[in-house]
Design a protein around this motif. Structure first.
Motif, PDB file in Angstrom:
ATOM      1  N   GLY A 183      24.918  -2.572  17.945  1.00 38.48           N
ATOM      2  CA  GLY A 183      23.992  -1.939  19.436  1.00 38.48           C
ATOM      3  C   GLY A 183      22.989  -2.656  19.804  1.00 38.48           C
ATOM      4  O   GLY A 183      22.177  -3.266  18.745  1.00 38.48           O
TER       5      GLY A 183
ATOM      6  N   LEU B 230      26.809   1.122  16.611  1.00 37.53           N
ATOM      7  CA  LEU B 230      27.470   2.096  17.467  1.00 37.53           C
ATOM      8  C   LEU B 230      28.965   2.307  16.902  1.00 37.53           C
ATOM      9  O   LEU B 230      29.472   1.661  16.452  1.00 37.53           O
ATOM     10  CB  LEU B 230      27.920   1.438  18.799  1.00 37.53           C
TER      11      LEU B 230
ATOM     12  N   TYR C  70      28.584   6.178  22.582  1.00 39.40           N
ATOM     13  CA  TYR C  70      27.316   5.456  23.336  1.00 39.40           C
ATOM     14  C   TYR C  70      26.242   6.723  23.036  1.00 39.40           C
ATOM     15  O   TYR C  70      26.383   7.963  22.681  1.00 39.40           O
ATOM     16  CB  TYR C  70      27.206   5.094  24.460  1.00 39.40           C
ATOM     17  N   ARG C  71      24.775   6.443  22.914  1.00 40.02           N
ATOM     18  CA  ARG C  71      23.729   7.065  22.955  1.00 40.02           C
ATOM     19  C   ARG C  71      23.651   8.237  23.715  1.00 40.02           C
ATOM     20  O   ARG C  71      23.879   7.725  25.131  1.00 40.02           O
ATOM     21  CB  ARG C  71      22.439   6.161  22.739  1.00 40.02           C
TER      22      ARG C  71
ATOM     23  N   ASP D 229      23.186   0.479  28.331  1.00 37.21           N
ATOM     24  CA  ASP D 229      23.113  -0.816  27.335  1.00 37.21           C
ATOM     25  C   ASP D 229      24.103  -0.877  26.187  1.00 37.21           C
ATOM     26  O   ASP D 229      24.625  -1.875  26.030  1.00 37.21           O
ATOM     27  CB  ASP D 229      21.747  -0.561  26.721  1.00 37.21           C
ATOM     28  N   ASP D 230      24.234   0.308  25.802  1.00 34.95           N
ATOM     29  CA  ASP D 230      25.411   0.459  24.841  1.00 34.95           C
ATOM     30  C   ASP D 230      26.851   0.028  25.210  1.00 34.95           C
ATOM     31  O   ASP D 230      27.234  -0.477  24.490  1.00 34.95           O
ATOM     32  CB  ASP D 230      25.498   2.099  24.004  1.00 34.95           C
ATOM     33  N   CYS D 231      27.070   0.524  26.264  1.00 40.31           N
ATOM     34  CA  CYS D 231      28.447   0.410  26.620  1.00 40.31           C
ATOM     35  C   CYS D 231      28.458  -1.282  27.210  1.00 40.31           C
ATOM     36  O   CYS D 231      29.638  -1.947  26.869  1.00 40.31           O
ATOM     37  CB  CYS D 231      28.757   1.249  28.092  1.00 40.31           C
TER      38      CYS D 231
END
Length: 321
Positions: A72, A77, A129-130, A142-144
């Motif tokens: 990630g 992640l 995700y975070r 951003d994570d996705c």
């Protein structure tokens, strides 16, 4: 504009129905349990309370499940990968759970995703995700996006077809799916074949008629959405790229969309406005308003089985790619 439905029964869009008895029974049960509104909870308490929705989802379907950690933007992640029986390569769905960017996890959508994977024949990658407030916007986005890139690059390894890539999510996850679809178009990839937006957040605003009509007493409230947004934004303004997909001026070139809304949901109108805006830009859209039901009933299908047709509709949208 297509007809909307309760279950599988079409009704004209202008016909308003009361809260469905199953949804009302759910509201009554939650009230009897004394569950406080989200704005009155701490974040840890809200996250713990969310686990109660697992008991409202029915029995999990059997399917092959793999837990993995992928690269990630800030850390590894966790993802959960669902692979149905049958020969590949299969469609590939990258899924983002709901929860206002603050609550929710892989478990909260585990049972619905098992059903969707089995019914669609797709490999489904669910992304942990975070969450805010520990990680404010745009961390979740951003994570996705990073997870979507990873899934596209590893599609063959997963037994899936990268040319049949779908982004999907419920509530805040629908917001993230819409945002990822826009970013993928702008950034030249990955190529996304369809987007599945279930009860999506599309704007940072609380002025629609559905916000007024469903401000209180319908599971998700205006106060809860303000609480979620406050945690996700922190001290930042709303001038963040891809934060409000509904504000994008040009939606042309985006992938075909399935957009589901619920009648008694503060988010109903912004989801439907986004569907209308996509259609105006020439994007093929299948839309469905589920009359009589509450926000994100995907989490409560054991208690509100009248909403179960949404599983087949999502599966159909995935198969169409």
């Amino acid at each position: 504009m297509t007809d909307v439905t309760v279950g599988a029964t079409p009704v004209p869009e202008e016909a308003a129905l009361p809260v469905h008895p199953q949804a009302q029974a759910l509201l009554d049960a939650l009230e009897a349990q004394g569950m406080p509104p989200f704005p009155q909870m701490t974040v840890p308490t809200a996250r713990a309370a969310t686990k109660g929705f697992l008991d409202l989802q029915g029995e999990p379907e059997p399917i092959a499940v793999e837990e993995r950690r992928i690269p990630g933007p800030a850390s590894q992640l966790p993802v959960r990968i669902y692979t149905p029986d049958g020969a590949g390569p299969r469609p590939l769905v990258v899924y983002f759970h709901g929860g206002g960017w603050v609550i929710g996890d892989l478990d909260i959508v585990d049972r619905p995703l098992r059903s969707i994977a089995n019914r669609s024949g797709a490999v489904v990658v669910s992304v942990d995700y975070r969450l805010a407030p520990e990680h404010v916007a745009p961390a979740a986005f951003d994570d996705c996006y990073a997870a979507t890139v990873w899934a596209a690059e590893h599609a063959a390894e997963l037994g899936a077809d990268a040319s049949r890539l779908v982004v999907a999510g419920d509530s805040a996850g629908g917001h993230l799916a819409a945002s990822v679809a826009q970013a993928a178009l702008d950034r030249g990839g990955p190529a996304i074949a369809a987007q599945v937006l279930l009860f999506p957040v599309t704007d940072f605003a609380f002025t629609t008629p559905s916000y007024s009509e469903n401000a209180d007493g319908k599971l998700l409230t205006r106060g809860a959405m303000e609480w979620f947004w406050a945690h996700y934004l922190g001290a930042q303004s709303d001038d963040i790229e891809y934060l409000c997909p509904g504000r994008r001026a040009d939606l042309s070139g985006l992938p075909p969309a399935y957009v589901a809304t619920a009648e008694y949901d503060p988010l109903r109108d912004e989801g439907e406005a986004y569907a209308t805006k996509l259609e105006a830009a020439g994007v093929p859209v299948t839309r469905k308003r589920f009359e009589g039901l509450l926000h994100d009933f995907l989490w409560t299908l054991g208690a509100t089985p009248v909403g179960a047709p949404i599983l087949d509709e999502v599966a159909d949208a995935v198969r169409k790619v």
